[in-house]
Design a protein around this motif. Structure first.
Motif, PDB file in Angstrom:
ATOM      1  N   VAL A   6       0.876  -1.161   0.000  1.00 19.49           N
ATOM      2  CA  VAL A   6       0.000   0.000   0.000  1.00 19.49           C
ATOM      3  C   VAL A   6       0.917   1.215   0.000  1.00 19.49           C
ATOM      4  CG1 VAL A   6      -1.769   1.258   1.260  1.00 19.49           C
ATOM      5  CG2 VAL A   6      -1.803  -1.240   1.254  1.00 19.49           C
ATOM      6  N   LEU A   7       0.808   2.039  -1.040  1.00 17.47           N
ATOM      7  CA  LEU A   7       1.671   3.191  -1.188  1.00 17.47           C
ATOM      8  C   LEU A   7       0.937   4.451  -0.755  1.00 17.47           C
ATOM      9  CD1 LEU A   7       2.906   2.442  -4.838  1.00 17.47           C
ATOM     10  CD2 LEU A   7       3.838   1.563  -2.704  1.00 17.47           C
ATOM     11  N   GLY A   8       1.544   5.212   0.143  1.00 17.50           N
ATOM     12  CA  GLY A   8       0.943   6.470   0.582  1.00 17.50           C
ATOM     13  C   GLY A   8       1.566   6.961   1.863  1.00 17.50           C
ATOM     14  N   PRO A   9       1.293   8.218   2.192  1.00 17.73           N
ATOM     15  CA  PRO A   9       1.914   8.829   3.365  1.00 17.73           C
ATOM     16  C   PRO A   9       1.325   8.385   4.706  1.00 17.73           C
ATOM     17  CG  PRO A   9       0.429  10.380   2.326  1.00 17.73           C
ATOM     18  CD  PRO A   9       0.472   9.172   1.442  1.00 17.73           C
ATOM     19  N   GLY A  10       0.250   7.608   4.686  1.00 18.58           N
ATOM     20  CA  GLY A  10      -0.366   7.160   5.939  1.00 18.58           C
ATOM     21  C   GLY A  10      -1.679   7.860   6.232  1.00 18.58           C
ATOM     22  N   CYS A  11      -2.279   8.447   5.206  1.00 18.83           N
ATOM     23  CA  CYS A  11      -3.544   9.169   5.366  1.00 18.83           C
ATOM     24  C   CYS A  11      -4.704   8.184   5.586  1.00 18.83           C
ATOM     25  CB  CYS A  11      -3.803  10.016   4.123  1.00 18.83           C
ATOM     26  SG  CYS A  11      -3.945   9.036   2.616  1.00 18.83           S
ATOM     27  N   ALA A  12      -5.872   8.714   5.815  1.00 14.68           N
ATOM     28  CA  ALA A  12      -7.058   7.888   6.056  1.00 14.68           C
ATOM     29  C   ALA A  12      -7.353   6.991   4.861  1.00 14.68           C
ATOM     30  CB  ALA A  12      -8.261   8.772   6.361  1.00 14.68           C
ATOM     31  N   ASN A  13      -7.190   7.510   3.641  1.00 14.27           N
ATOM     32  CA  ASN A  13      -7.444   6.700   2.447  1.00 14.27           C
ATOM     33  C   ASN A  13      -6.445   5.545   2.340  1.00 14.27           C
ATOM     34  OD1 ASN A  13      -9.654   8.162   1.621  1.00 14.27           O
ATOM     35  ND2 ASN A  13      -8.527   9.416   0.169  1.00 14.27           N
ATOM     36  N   CYS A  14      -5.212   5.793   2.749  1.00 12.54           N
ATOM     37  CA  CYS A  14      -4.193   4.736   2.726  1.00 12.54           C
ATOM     38  C   CYS A  14      -4.560   3.627   3.711  1.00 12.54           C
ATOM     39  CB  CYS A  14      -2.818   5.301   3.076  1.00 12.54           C
ATOM     40  SG  CYS A  14      -2.277   6.592   1.947  1.00 12.54           S
ATOM     41  N   ARG A  15      -5.008   4.012   4.886  1.00 19.49           N
ATOM     42  CA  ARG A  15      -5.412   3.022   5.883  1.00 19.49           C
ATOM     43  C   ARG A  15      -6.630   2.236   5.399  1.00 19.49           C
ATOM     44  NH1 ARG A  15      -3.991   7.412   9.150  1.00 19.49           N
ATOM     45  NH2 ARG A  15      -6.157   8.005   9.466  1.00 19.49           N
ATOM     46  N   LYS A  16      -7.558   2.916   4.735  1.00 25.07           N
ATOM     47  CA  LYS A  16      -8.754   2.258   4.200  1.00 25.07           C
ATOM     48  C   LYS A  16      -8.361   1.255   3.115  1.00 25.07           C
ATOM     49  CE  LYS A  16     -13.106   1.451   3.390  1.00 25.07           C
ATOM     50  NZ  LYS A  16     -13.793   0.489   4.247  1.00 25.07           N
ATOM     51  N   LEU A  17      -7.425   1.637   2.252  1.00 24.31           N
ATOM     52  CA  LEU A  17      -6.981   0.733   1.194  1.00 24.31           C
ATOM     53  C   LEU A  17      -6.313  -0.502   1.793  1.00 24.31           C
ATOM     54  CD1 LEU A  17      -6.564  -0.038  -1.723  1.00 24.31           C
ATOM     55  CD2 LEU A  17      -4.547   1.438  -1.769  1.00 24.31           C
ATOM     56  N   GLU A  18      -5.565  -0.318   2.861  1.00 23.59           N
ATOM     57  CA  GLU A  18      -4.945  -1.466   3.525  1.00 23.59           C
ATOM     58  C   GLU A  18      -6.025  -2.405   4.068  1.00 23.59           C
ATOM     59  OE1 GLU A  18      -1.784  -2.670   7.061  1.00 23.59           O
ATOM     60  OE2 GLU A  18      -2.445  -0.593   6.890  1.00 23.59           O
ATOM     61  N   GLU A  19      -7.085  -1.842   4.661  1.00 20.21           N
ATOM     62  CA  GLU A  19      -8.200  -2.658   5.163  1.00 20.21           C
ATOM     63  C   GLU A  19      -8.850  -3.451   4.030  1.00 20.21           C
ATOM     64  OE1 GLU A  19     -11.200  -0.476   7.329  1.00 20.21           O
ATOM     65  OE2 GLU A  19      -9.664   0.657   8.420  1.00 20.21           O
ATOM     66  N   VAL A  20      -9.067  -2.781   2.894  1.00 16.09           N
ATOM     67  CA  VAL A  20      -9.695  -3.431   1.738  1.00 16.09           C
ATOM     68  C   VAL A  20      -8.809  -4.575   1.243  1.00 16.09           C
ATOM     69  CG1 VAL A  20     -10.329  -3.084  -0.689  1.00 16.09           C
ATOM     70  CG2 VAL A  20     -11.055  -1.425   1.033  1.00 16.09           C
ATOM     71  N   ALA A  21      -7.503  -4.348   1.179  1.00 17.65           N
ATOM     72  CA  ALA A  21      -6.572  -5.387   0.723  1.00 17.65           C
ATOM     73  C   ALA A  21      -6.591  -6.580   1.680  1.00 17.65           C
ATOM     74  CB  ALA A  21      -5.167  -4.812   0.602  1.00 17.65           C
ATOM     75  N   ARG A  22      -6.566  -6.298   2.993  1.00 16.66           N
ATOM     76  CA  ARG A  22      -6.596  -7.386   3.974  1.00 16.66           C
ATOM     77  C   ARG A  22      -7.899  -8.173   3.872  1.00 16.66           C
ATOM     78  NH1 ARG A  22      -2.261  -7.366   7.106  1.00 16.66           N
ATOM     79  NH2 ARG A  22      -1.123  -5.424   7.409  1.00 16.66           N
ATOM     80  N   GLU A  23      -9.005  -7.458   3.652  1.00 15.77           N
ATOM     81  CA  GLU A  23     -10.314  -8.115   3.512  1.00 15.77           C
ATOM     82  C   GLU A  23     -10.312  -9.043   2.297  1.00 15.77           C
ATOM     83  OE1 GLU A  23     -14.853  -6.751   2.384  1.00 15.77           O
ATOM     84  OE2 GLU A  23     -13.625  -5.364   3.575  1.00 15.77           O
TER      85      GLU A  23
END
Length: 80
Positions: A6-23
């Motif tokens: 997951v590429l990004g500075p650690g913003c809310a959208n980055c955290r959401k994308l990580e959740e989606v990937a884990r799901e």
């Protein structure tokens, strides 16, 4: 084992994308190492102009948006 970044500075959208990937990984029942890349030089090396970005097995599959879990699952299946 799949490599998912997951590429990004650690913003809310980055955290959401990580959740989606884990799901998606959990739904498919595959083994994957999910990591975050926050270093801007590394992110730019993947030709990402807008974050968040998603890389599966060193291939950029999404940037600048949060894809659906179904889309991520499709990309993971294609990478297997």
């Amino acid at each position: 084992m799949l490599s998912i970044k997951v590429l990004g500075p650690g913003c809310a959208n980055c955290r959401k994308l990580e959740e989606v990937a884990r799901e998606a990984v959990t739904t498919l029942g595959v083994e994957a190492e999910i990591s975050k890349v926050t270093d801007m030089q590394q992110i730019v090396a993947y030709d990402v102009l807008k974050t968040p970005g998603l890389v599966i097995n060193e291939k950029l599959v999404s940037s600048g948006r949060i894809p659906t879990p179904a889309s991520v699952a499709e990309w993971i299946r294609a990478a297997l």
